[in-house]
Design a protein around this motif. Structure first.
Motif, PDB file in Angstrom:
ATOM      1  N   GLY A  71     -32.013  34.801  61.894  1.00 15.99           N
ATOM      2  CA  GLY A  71     -32.243  35.188  60.702  1.00 15.99           C
ATOM      3  C   GLY A  71     -31.358  34.934  59.114  1.00 15.99           C
ATOM      4  O   GLY A  71     -31.613  35.147  58.327  1.00 15.99           O
ATOM      5  N   ALA A  72     -30.673  33.848  59.856  1.00 18.37           N
ATOM      6  CA  ALA A  72     -29.837  32.786  58.698  1.00 18.37           C
ATOM      7  C   ALA A  72     -30.537  31.828  58.089  1.00 18.37           C
ATOM      8  O   ALA A  72     -31.523  31.282  58.755  1.00 18.37           O
ATOM      9  CB  ALA A  72     -28.535  32.338  59.371  1.00 18.37           C
ATOM     10  N   THR A  73     -30.535  31.632  56.889  1.00 22.47           N
ATOM     11  CA  THR A  73     -30.916  30.737  56.066  1.00 22.47           C
ATOM     12  C   THR A  73     -30.116  29.835  55.289  1.00 22.47           C
ATOM     13  O   THR A  73     -28.726  30.130  55.215  1.00 22.47           O
ATOM     14  CB  THR A  73     -32.019  31.166  55.066  1.00 22.47           C
ATOM     15  N   GLY A  74     -30.592  28.546  54.875  1.00 21.76           N
ATOM     16  CA  GLY A  74     -29.637  27.687  54.131  1.00 21.76           C
ATOM     17  C   GLY A  74     -30.358  26.723  53.172  1.00 21.76           C
ATOM     18  O   GLY A  74     -31.580  26.679  53.242  1.00 21.76           O
ATOM     19  N   GLU A  75     -29.509  26.425  52.210  1.00 24.14           N
ATOM     20  CA  GLU A  75     -30.179  25.505  51.214  1.00 24.14           C
ATOM     21  C   GLU A  75     -30.184  24.149  51.641  1.00 24.14           C
ATOM     22  O   GLU A  75     -29.360  23.590  52.361  1.00 24.14           O
ATOM     23  CB  GLU A  75     -29.421  25.746  49.783  1.00 24.14           C
ATOM     24  N   ALA A  89     -24.946  28.715  53.221  1.00 24.27           N
ATOM     25  CA  ALA A  89     -25.776  29.437  54.296  1.00 24.27           C
ATOM     26  C   ALA A  89     -25.449  30.807  53.785  1.00 24.27           C
ATOM     27  O   ALA A  89     -24.714  31.360  52.990  1.00 24.27           O
ATOM     28  CB  ALA A  89     -25.043  29.455  55.789  1.00 24.27           C
ATOM     29  N   THR A  90     -26.806  31.656  54.038  1.00 27.45           N
ATOM     30  CA  THR A  90     -26.658  32.712  53.988  1.00 27.45           C
ATOM     31  C   THR A  90     -26.988  33.824  55.256  1.00 27.45           C
ATOM     32  O   THR A  90     -28.094  33.484  55.840  1.00 27.45           O
ATOM     33  CB  THR A  90     -28.001  33.279  52.711  1.00 27.45           C
ATOM     34  N   PHE A  91     -25.888  34.410  55.379  1.00 25.26           N
ATOM     35  CA  PHE A  91     -26.070  35.456  56.605  1.00 25.26           C
ATOM     36  C   PHE A  91     -26.583  36.810  56.532  1.00 25.26           C
ATOM     37  O   PHE A  91     -26.373  37.131  55.244  1.00 25.26           O
ATOM     38  CB  PHE A  91     -24.763  35.242  57.285  1.00 25.26           C
ATOM     39  N   THR A  92     -26.952  37.406  57.432  1.00 21.96           N
ATOM     40  CA  THR A  92     -27.269  38.754  57.309  1.00 21.96           C
ATOM     41  C   THR A  92     -26.295  39.829  58.130  1.00 21.96           C
ATOM     42  O   THR A  92     -25.535  39.023  58.998  1.00 21.96           O
ATOM     43  CB  THR A  92     -28.741  39.350  57.728  1.00 21.96           C
ATOM     44  N   LEU A  95     -26.094  43.009  62.800  1.00 22.62           N
ATOM     45  CA  LEU A  95     -25.174  43.215  63.883  1.00 22.62           C
ATOM     46  C   LEU A  95     -26.307  43.002  65.115  1.00 22.62           C
ATOM     47  O   LEU A  95     -25.844  43.656  66.219  1.00 22.62           O
ATOM     48  CB  LEU A  95     -24.681  44.659  64.007  1.00 22.62           C
ATOM     49  N   VAL A  96     -27.154  42.090  65.095  1.00 22.79           N
ATOM     50  CA  VAL A  96     -28.061  42.159  66.177  1.00 22.79           C
ATOM     51  C   VAL A  96     -27.817  40.713  67.153  1.00 22.79           C
ATOM     52  O   VAL A  96     -27.562  41.077  68.343  1.00 22.79           O
ATOM     53  CB  VAL A  96     -29.544  41.767  65.593  1.00 22.79           C
ATOM     54  N   GLU A  97     -27.834  39.613  66.319  1.00 21.96           N
ATOM     55  CA  GLU A  97     -27.593  38.609  67.140  1.00 21.96           C
ATOM     56  C   GLU A  97     -26.463  37.423  66.307  1.00 21.96           C
ATOM     57  O   GLU A  97     -26.482  37.613  65.021  1.00 21.96           O
ATOM     58  CB  GLU A  97     -28.511  37.987  67.513  1.00 21.96           C
ATOM     59  N   SER A 188     -21.524  29.198  61.342  1.00 20.95           N
ATOM     60  CA  SER A 188     -22.070  30.207  62.369  1.00 20.95           C
ATOM     61  C   SER A 188     -21.198  31.661  62.022  1.00 20.95           C
ATOM     62  O   SER A 188     -20.146  31.554  61.530  1.00 20.95           O
ATOM     63  CB  SER A 188     -21.482  29.944  63.629  1.00 20.95           C
ATOM     64  N   TYR A 189     -22.054  32.658  62.530  1.00 25.33           N
ATOM     65  CA  TYR A 189     -21.544  33.884  61.971  1.00 25.33           C
ATOM     66  C   TYR A 189     -21.713  34.879  63.201  1.00 25.33           C
ATOM     67  O   TYR A 189     -22.867  35.186  63.513  1.00 25.33           O
ATOM     68  CB  TYR A 189     -22.208  34.376  60.780  1.00 25.33           C
TER      69      TYR A 189
END
Length: 216
Positions: A71-75, A89-92, A95-97, A188-189
Motif C-alpha cells: 500500500g506504500a507509494t513513492g514519487e 515515500a508515502t506510507f499508510t 497496521l496490516v502489513e 521501509s515501515y
C-alpha cells in the motif's frame, strides 16, 4: 555525492630525474658540475568520472520510478550526475502489513581509472519524525513510537548498508572502467503502532565515497 579531494583522488606522479654528476678534467684542474631536473605530471580530473545513472551503459540523468509494496507509494526520484533527489515515500497506518518503497539506479564509471567504493555515510543514525503542522495533527508520542519502525537501507551490488552497518572503510568494492553497479534504496515501515494523524519523516542523506585508490 560531494565532489572533493576525499571523494575524487587524482593520482599525481612526481618524476624526479636523478642527479647527474659530471666530471670535467683539464690538466691538473677538476670541477664537479651538477644538473638537477624535476618534473610534475598533473592529473586530469576528467580521468576520474563516477556518477549516478538511469542505465548501466553511461552516466545518463533522468527520473527513476518508485516501486511500492503493502500500500506504500513513492514519487519519482531525479538523478543528476552525483546527486539523487526527491526519494519520497508515502506510507499508510493500517497496521496490516509491512510497507516498502524502493528505487533502483546505477553508479557508472565513465573515466579512464578504476574506481573503488571507500565509504557509505549516513547523515542520520535513524530517521527523525514530526507531526505535519497543518491538517490532521498527530500526537507526538504516537509519532515517535511509529518512527522507531521506519528505516532506510542501501544495497550496492551485493552489499547492503544501513546507518549502523556501513563497515567503513570498505575494501574490495572495485568499479572497473566503463562498468556500472546497481544501487537500490529501500524506505521501509513496519506499521505496528497506531498513529492518530499524519507525520513527516526525514531520513537524512546518504553519501557514497569513491576513490581512484584502493589503499586506506
Amino acid at each position: 555525492m560531494e565532489k572533493d579531494r576525499s571523494s575524487r583522488i587524482i593520482a599525481i606522479i612526481a618524476l624526479v630525474i636523478a642527479v647527474l654528476g659530471v666530471s670535467l678534467g683539464f690538466a691538473t684542474y677538476a670541477q664537479n658540475m651538477t644538473i638537477t631536473q624535476n618534473a610534475t605530471v598533473k592529473g586530469v580530473e576528467g580521468n576520474f568520472v563516477v556518477g549516478f545513472s538511469t542505465n548501466d551503459s553511461d552516466i545518463l540523468p533522468g527520473s527513476v520510478t518508485a516501486s511500492g509494496t503493502g500500500g506504500a507509494t513513492g514519487e519519482n526520484a531525479t538523478l543528476i550526475n552525483t546527486t539523487v533527489s526527491n526519494l519520497n515515500a508515502t506510507f499508510t497506518n493500517d497496521l496490516v502489513e509491512a510497507q516498502n518503497v524502493s528505487y533502483e539506479f546505477y553508479v557508472y564509471n565513465k573515466g579512464s581509472l578504476d574506481a573503488y567504493l571507500k565509504k557509505v555515510t549516513f547523515s542520520k543514525q535513524k530517521p527523525t519524525c514530526a507531526s505535519v503542522p497543518d491538517g490532521n495533527v498527530a500526537r507526538d508520542d504516537l509519532v515517535q513510537a511509529a518512527c522507531e519502525n521506519i528505516s532506510i537501507k542501501i544495497t550496492i551490488g551485493d552489499h547492503e548498508y544501513n546507518a549502523t552497518n556501513t563497515a567503513n572503510p570498505i575494501t574490495d568494492m572495485e568499479l572497473k572502467v566503463k562498468k556500472a553497479v546497481k544501487v537500490k534504496v529501500d524506505l521501509s515501515y513496519t506499521n505496528t503502532t497506531p498513529v492518530d494523524g499524519d507525520f513527516k519523516v526525514d531520513f537524512g542523506n546518504i553519501t557514497l565515497n569513491y576513490s581512484s585508490s584502493n589503499g586506506n
